[in-house]
Design a protein around this motif. Structure first.
Motif, PDB file in Angstrom:
ATOM      1  N   ASN A 464       0.826  -1.206   0.000  1.00 61.20           N
ATOM      2  CA  ASN A 464       0.000   0.000   0.000  1.00 61.20           C
ATOM      3  C   ASN A 464       0.856   1.250   0.000  1.00 61.20           C
ATOM      4  N   LEU A 465       0.345   2.283  -0.636  1.00 65.84           N
ATOM      5  CA  LEU A 465       1.016   3.577  -0.587  1.00 65.84           C
ATOM      6  C   LEU A 465       0.890   4.153   0.824  1.00 65.84           C
ATOM      7  N   PRO A 466       1.816   5.000   1.217  1.00 73.05           N
ATOM      8  CA  PRO A 466       1.731   5.605   2.550  1.00 73.05           C
ATOM      9  C   PRO A 466       0.434   6.393   2.739  1.00 73.05           C
ATOM     10  N   THR A 467      -0.169   6.234   3.899  1.00 74.38           N
ATOM     11  CA  THR A 467      -1.360   6.981   4.269  1.00 74.38           C
ATOM     12  C   THR A 467      -0.978   7.968   5.366  1.00 74.38           C
ATOM     13  N   VAL A 468      -1.291   9.232   5.149  1.00 73.96           N
ATOM     14  CA  VAL A 468      -0.878  10.297   6.052  1.00 73.96           C
ATOM     15  C   VAL A 468      -2.101  10.947   6.666  1.00 73.96           C
ATOM     16  N   VAL A 469      -2.067  11.168   7.975  1.00 71.50           N
ATOM     17  CA  VAL A 469      -3.095  11.920   8.694  1.00 71.50           C
ATOM     18  C   VAL A 469      -2.407  13.063   9.425  1.00 71.50           C
ATOM     19  N   ASP A 470      -2.937  14.261   9.278  1.00 70.85           N
ATOM     20  CA  ASP A 470      -2.404  15.441   9.954  1.00 70.85           C
ATOM     21  C   ASP A 470      -3.599  16.245  10.455  1.00 70.85           C
ATOM     22  N   ALA A 471      -3.770  16.289  11.770  1.00 69.57           N
ATOM     23  CA  ALA A 471      -4.967  16.911  12.323  1.00 69.57           C
ATOM     24  C   ALA A 471      -4.612  17.713  13.564  1.00 69.57           C
ATOM     25  N   ALA A 472      -5.431  18.727  13.833  1.00 66.50           N
ATOM     26  CA  ALA A 472      -5.234  19.561  15.021  1.00 66.50           C
ATOM     27  C   ALA A 472      -6.578  20.129  15.446  1.00 66.50           C
ATOM     28  N   ARG A 473      -6.665  20.487  16.707  1.00 69.81           N
ATOM     29  CA  ARG A 473      -7.887  21.115  17.214  1.00 69.81           C
ATOM     30  C   ARG A 473      -7.553  21.915  18.474  1.00 69.81           C
ATOM     31  N   THR A 474      -8.430  22.844  18.796  1.00 67.38           N
ATOM     32  CA  THR A 474      -8.293  23.661  19.998  1.00 67.38           C
ATOM     33  C   THR A 474      -9.351  23.241  21.018  1.00 67.38           C
ATOM     34  N   VAL A 475      -8.932  23.121  22.249  1.00 63.39           N
ATOM     35  CA  VAL A 475      -9.831  22.751  23.346  1.00 63.39           C
ATOM     36  C   VAL A 475      -9.786  23.866  24.385  1.00 63.39           C
ATOM     37  N   SER A 476     -10.941  24.394  24.741  1.00 62.66           N
ATOM     38  CA  SER A 476     -11.006  25.428  25.776  1.00 62.66           C
ATOM     39  C   SER A 476     -11.909  24.938  26.906  1.00 62.66           C
ATOM     40  N   SER A 477     -11.560  25.316  28.133  1.00 61.16           N
ATOM     41  CA  SER A 477     -12.299  24.799  29.278  1.00 61.16           C
ATOM     42  C   SER A 477     -12.345  25.815  30.407  1.00 61.16           C
ATOM     43  N   GLY A 478     -13.340  25.652  31.262  1.00 67.92           N
ATOM     44  CA  GLY A 478     -13.463  26.431  32.481  1.00 67.92           C
ATOM     45  C   GLY A 478     -14.125  25.580  33.548  1.00 67.92           C
ATOM     46  N   TYR A 479     -13.716  25.762  34.804  1.00 71.25           N
ATOM     47  CA  TYR A 479     -14.253  24.904  35.857  1.00 71.25           C
ATOM     48  C   TYR A 479     -14.370  25.666  37.167  1.00 71.25           C
ATOM     49  N   GLY A 480     -15.161  25.093  38.068  1.00 71.24           N
ATOM     50  CA  GLY A 480     -15.303  25.620  39.411  1.00 71.24           C
ATOM     51  C   GLY A 480     -15.577  24.492  40.383  1.00 71.24           C
ATOM     52  N   GLU A 481     -15.165  24.668  41.631  1.00 75.81           N
ATOM     53  CA  GLU A 481     -15.342  23.627  42.641  1.00 75.81           C
ATOM     54  C   GLU A 481     -15.528  24.276  44.008  1.00 75.81           C
ATOM     55  N   LEU A 482     -16.501  23.760  44.771  1.00 76.69           N
ATOM     56  CA  LEU A 482     -16.795  24.244  46.109  1.00 76.69           C
ATOM     57  C   LEU A 482     -16.568  23.131  47.124  1.00 76.69           C
ATOM     58  N   ASN A 483     -16.007  23.499  48.287  1.00 76.42           N
ATOM     59  CA  ASN A 483     -15.858  22.579  49.405  1.00 76.42           C
ATOM     60  C   ASN A 483     -16.515  23.230  50.611  1.00 76.42           C
ATOM     61  N   LEU A 484     -17.652  22.655  51.034  1.00 74.47           N
ATOM     62  CA  LEU A 484     -18.479  23.263  52.069  1.00 74.47           C
ATOM     63  C   LEU A 484     -18.492  22.381  53.315  1.00 74.47           C
ATOM     64  N   PRO A 485     -17.787  22.774  54.392  1.00 69.66           N
ATOM     65  CA  PRO A 485     -17.851  22.012  55.645  1.00 69.66           C
ATOM     66  C   PRO A 485     -19.077  22.437  56.456  1.00 69.66           C
ATOM     67  N   LEU A 486     -19.881  21.469  56.867  1.00 67.71           N
ATOM     68  CA  LEU A 486     -21.073  21.755  57.662  1.00 67.71           C
ATOM     69  C   LEU A 486     -20.869  21.419  59.134  1.00 67.71           C
ATOM     70  N   PHE A 487     -20.106  20.337  59.384  1.00 66.67           N
ATOM     71  CA  PHE A 487     -19.749  19.977  60.754  1.00 66.67           C
ATOM     72  C   PHE A 487     -18.302  19.529  60.768  1.00 66.67           C
ATOM     73  N   SER A 488     -17.617  19.854  61.872  1.00 60.84           N
ATOM     74  CA  SER A 488     -16.224  19.451  62.039  1.00 60.84           C
ATOM     75  C   SER A 488     -15.918  19.425  63.528  1.00 60.84           C
ATOM     76  N   ALA A 489     -14.615  19.315  63.867  1.00 62.45           N
ATOM     77  CA  ALA A 489     -14.226  19.321  65.272  1.00 62.45           C
ATOM     78  C   ALA A 489     -14.650  20.608  65.963  1.00 62.45           C
ATOM     79  N   SER A 490     -14.833  21.685  65.202  1.00 63.25           N
ATOM     80  CA  SER A 490     -15.164  22.982  65.792  1.00 63.25           C
ATOM     81  C   SER A 490     -16.610  23.059  66.270  1.00 63.25           C
ATOM     82  N   ASN A 491     -17.525  22.326  65.614  1.00 63.56           N
ATOM     83  CA  ASN A 491     -18.945  22.426  65.987  1.00 63.56           C
ATOM     84  C   ASN A 491     -19.631  21.076  65.979  1.00 63.56           C
TER      85      ASN A 491
END
Length: 858
Positions: A464-491
């Motif tokens: 077979n003749l050579p098969t060539v693939v050349d590809a590119a793409r842009t990926v953009s992202s955004g995220y957020g995360e919350l950590n909510l303590p309701l009870f601990s050693a303090s209360n």
């Protein structure tokens, strides 16, 4: 050295008064080199204080009758205090030049910290100091040393949650093992969902994948530079984005080290072949405002041939079961504080591996396979502390991975495959406390990134003749995360020792693919001291590989009867079969649930037990419906069959094809078929047709038992029980029960061990277990027995002591598969008369492996 001594009951009130201070203040000194056997807790505290140059304030009544576990390695005063006080109900504070021990927060309430006392990010979260509500398995440097492994690939095969299916040196020729032609690298396959569904990170950051982009080659990571491995066995696209379906494996490489550490290890199989040589050299330096480290590693492995193993079936003597390999790896890191609030962090990694192997085709003329893999990349990050607890980081990364493979038969080219994967990324993140609540601070993490991905490939054969693939793409992202303590050693209140809620979400946009948003929610509840329940739910996704969505497909035209399972039922006309990649593939989707129990009873302070139930539903999976094309007439393949297609639709398929191969004429000659002649289309390209569902239970146990003033026993267990593992080829096909079948997950896998420590002397023994199953690939059902091996080790370690004659030296002897147990017999595939004779996904054919390691530290 400052004098340290016990203060009597007069300081008890002071100790209690400071109990509301942070769990451990930041340590200012360099890590301590510790080699402490089990001893009375008061004596252990005194020794840590003396070595760190601090005074000690403690009430004798608090430590009376308590025993501290052994400590060994490079630990900060913070880490040493956390370890010896774990489970005691006591806490240690560093206030100025004084260590104060008092009744205080339990270990579960303490923020996670680094060796310098800084709060760190634990895998599964972007929030510093917050423990994940999902299950995380931590594999330590000590466990790596005890295993005697000469590569990351070899070490990770021991993890019960990792199925060795996919690209792996031992899987050459195994059905469905992956897309790497010569199987030279190794990926990780958590939960058996595929190497593409496991996200691999180094120091919390992505690196470039290998081959067609289907896996990250972990065998290129220098094992001597690995500090620990954190394994998140839960979906995590809300945190990390694409690929985190089966889980996340984060390799944390060394950063803090003062001195020079050479290492030399040799090993060999007693059955013949497979000799290994591993050599490394690390050098590091810490100073008041920064640190630097550089590590080099060389690995040399001889092949294992079929003639060296009696269990192979009809393989030529010179067939390579494992290839010849030479690898060079280099890792470096540098951190420098520019001001008290601004720091720069640099890291880089380079690896080059050469492999070769021989195998045979039906002609019995040997095929010589040569391959090279080379990866490099690095990250530069600028970290700013704008005030309060906040930390802001801007970073830039670039990584690339190149593979070149060439197979020849005699002097003629058999095939050639070259690939290049690379990406560049700019990222931003910030985290800190929003407001103080009765149970602690409400913490937030936010961030975003833009990544440019690139893929190139070239494939050629002798016809077979050579098969060539050349590809590119842009990926953009955004995220957020919350950590909510309701009870601990303090209360805390009855029934609520601790209660923490977490929520995360991530938006990603893939050029030409589209956008996706994935949320994740978690809860951790401790109703009683030493008992905690965890639960999480989230969605994840895997974006199509560039090689899947930007590749090519061909159209084959045949007399339509060829596409029927029953050719006599066919109507006259031309049938079109589409073979190859599909530009219309969409992301794979998954949902995951987990429910866990963590037990650390206060009555047995050194016991840790956890159980985690998981369930994953994986849909829209990108796969081939079948290796054949005779789909018509089988209801299971109706989603990929189109009868009486419109001529315009067929013309569009013709126009988008890489090649149009017409065999529709008499005797499969060119029939000059037109779109209007096509009466049926079979789409055998990769497409979003497959589904997988799985559920199971992980069991983990760790227990330290002091048996004398200088002796300690440690027991550990990691077992994985899978309840089901089912696949669907298309939405209309029946479920296929893949559990307990060749090359697939087994109902039971586990690893259990016990270790004994007496000063610098230690001994370990581990049992590895893979369950029995039945081979139902033919009409004759054959049992495949369980596979149990015993690993043992003996070490004399003086690297963490100042007093021993062995100061700075570690000598270790390890034997894997001590009893030289053969892998369970597995007959060849239907229609074949030769095979390796066993299931390399669920067993190992190397046999007894003996290794000797010498390491120094000065």
């Amino acid at each position: 050295m400052t004098n340290c001594h016990f203060r009597r009951s007069i300081f008890a009130a002071l100790s209690i008064a400071v109990a509301v201070q942070p769990a451990c203040a930041r340590a200012q000194s360099a890590p301590l080199e510790l080699a402490m056997p089990a001893m009375p807790l008061g004596e252990a505290l005194l020794r840590i204080a003396r070595l760190s140059g601090r005074n000690l304030v403690v009430d004798d009544q608090l430590v009376a009758g308590r025993t501290a576990p052994p400590l060994a390695g490079h630990l900060s005063a913070d880490e040493a205090l956390l370890q010896i006080l774990a489970g005691t109900g006591l806490s240690g504070r560093l206030i100025g030049d004084t260590i104060i021990v008092s009744r205080g927060a339990r270990e579960d309430d303490r923020p996670a910290r680094s060796s310098t006392g800084e709060e760190i990010v634990v895998t599964g979260s972007h929030v510093r100091g917050a423990a994940s509500t999902s299950p995380v398995i931590t594999l330590t440097r000590k466990q790596i040393d005890q295993s005697g492994s000469s590569s990351v690939e070899e070490f990770m095969r021991r993890l019960p949650q990792n199925l060795s299916a996919g690209v792996d040196q031992e899987n050459f020729g195994v059905p469905g093992s992956g897309q790497d032609i010569t199987q030279n690298g190794a990926g990780i396959n958590l939960r058996g969902l595929g190497q593409r569904a496991t996200l691999v990170l180094i120091n919390g950051r992505r690196i470039a994948p290998s081959d067609t982009g289907a896996f990250v080659d972990v065998s290129l990571i220098p094992i001597t530079a690995v500090e620990r491995v954190e394994v998140l066995t839960d979906g995590a696209s809300a945190i990390y984005g694409s690929d985190a379906v089966g889980g996340v494996v984060n390799f944390i490489l060394r950063t803090d080290f003062d001195g020079i550490e050479p290492m030399f290890q040799i090993g060999s199989s007693t059955r013949g072949g497979g000799r290994q040589l591993l050599a490394g050299l690390s050098a590091g330096k810490t100073w008041g405002s920064g640190r630097a480290l550089i590590a080099y590693e060389y690995r040399d492995q001889e092949p294992v041939k079929a003639r060296d193993r009696s269990f192979t079936i009809n393989l030529p003597a010179n067939w390579y079961l494992l290839p010849r390999e030479k690898r060079h790896s280099l890792y470096g890191t540098l951190r420098q504080d520019l001001t008290s609030n601004l720091a720069v962090d640099l890291s880089g990694l380079f690896a080059d591996r050469q492999t070769s192997r021989t195998f045979f085709t039906a002609s019995q003329i040997p095929v010589s396979a040569e391959a090279q893999a080379r990866s490099l990349g690095g990250t530069a990050a600028l970290q700013l502390k704008p005030g309060g607890s906040w930390l802001v980081e801007a970073s830039g990364s670039y990584f690339r991975s190149r593979t070149r493979e060439r197979e020849t038969q005699g002097t003629a080219l058999f095939n050639r495959s070259n690939t290049l994967n690379s990406f560049s990324e700019a990222a931003f993140k910030a985290d800190g406390s929003l407001i103080d609540l009765p149970a602690g601070a409400l913490k937030l993490a936010i961030g975003g990134a833009v990544r440019r991905e690139h893929f190139e490939s070239l494939f050629a054969t002798s016809v077979n003749l050579p098969t060539v693939v050349d590809a590119a793409r842009t990926v953009s992202s955004g995220y957020g995360e919350l950590n909510l303590p309701l009870f601990s050693a303090s209360n805390r209140r009855p029934g609520f020792e601790q209660l923490v809620f977490t929520a995360a979400g991530r938006f990603e946009h893939y050029e030409r693919i589209g956008s996706t948003f994935n949320p994740k929610f978690g809860l951790r509840w401790s109703p009683l001291p030493g008992i905690a329940l965890r639960s999480s739910y989230g969605t994840s996704f895997r974006a199509p590989l560039l090689s899947e969505s930007f590749g090519y497909y061909n159209v084959f035209l045949f007399p339509v009867a060829i596409l029927y399972q029953n050719p006599s039922a066919a109507t006259p006309g031309v049938g079109a079969a589409l073979v190859g990649n599909n530009p219309k593939v969409k992301p794979e989707r998954s949902k995951s649930w987990s429910l866990g129990l963590d037990v650390a009873p206060t009555s047995i302070p050194r016991l840790r037990f956890s159980a985690n139930y998981y369930r994953i539903e994986f849909s829209n999976r990108i796969a081939l419906p079948s290796p054949s094309i005779n789909f018509i007439g089988n209801p299971a393949f109706s989603p990929v069959v189109t009868l009486s297609p419109a001529a315009t639709s067929v013309a569009d398929l013709f126009a988008g094809a890489n090649q149009l191969l017409d065999f529709s004429g008499p005797g499969f000659t060119n029939g000059h078929a037109r779109p209007s002649d096509v009466v049926a289309v079979v789409d055998a390209r990769v497409s979003n047709t497959a589904q997988t569902r799985t559920s199971g239970l992980d069991l983990m146990l760790n227990y330290d038992l002091p048996v004398g003033p200088n002796d300690n026993l440690h027991a550990e267990l990691n077992a994985n029980k899978i309840f089901r593992f089912d696949n669907k080829l298309t939405s209309a096909s029946p479920w296929i029960h893949a559990l307990d079948t060749p090359y697939n997950p087994l109902s039971w896998r586990g690893r259990a061990g016990i270790s004994w420590t007496h000063g610098p002397l230690s001994a370990v023994a581990f049992l590895n277990y893979a369950g029995a199953y039945h081979d139902r690939r033919t009409l004759v059902v054959r049992p495949v027995h369980s596979f149990t091996t015993l690993d043992v080790g003996l070490a004399l370690d003086g690297t963490a002591t100042h007093e021993s004659a062995l100061k700075g030296v570690r000598l270790a002897l390890n034997v894997q598969n001590l009893m030289d147990t053969k892998p369970p017999r597995l007959v060849p595939e239907a229609g074949s008369s030769k095979s390796v004779g066993y299931d390399p996904v669920n067993a190992n054919g190397l046999g007894r492996m003996v290794s000797l390691q010498l390491r120094g530290s000065w």
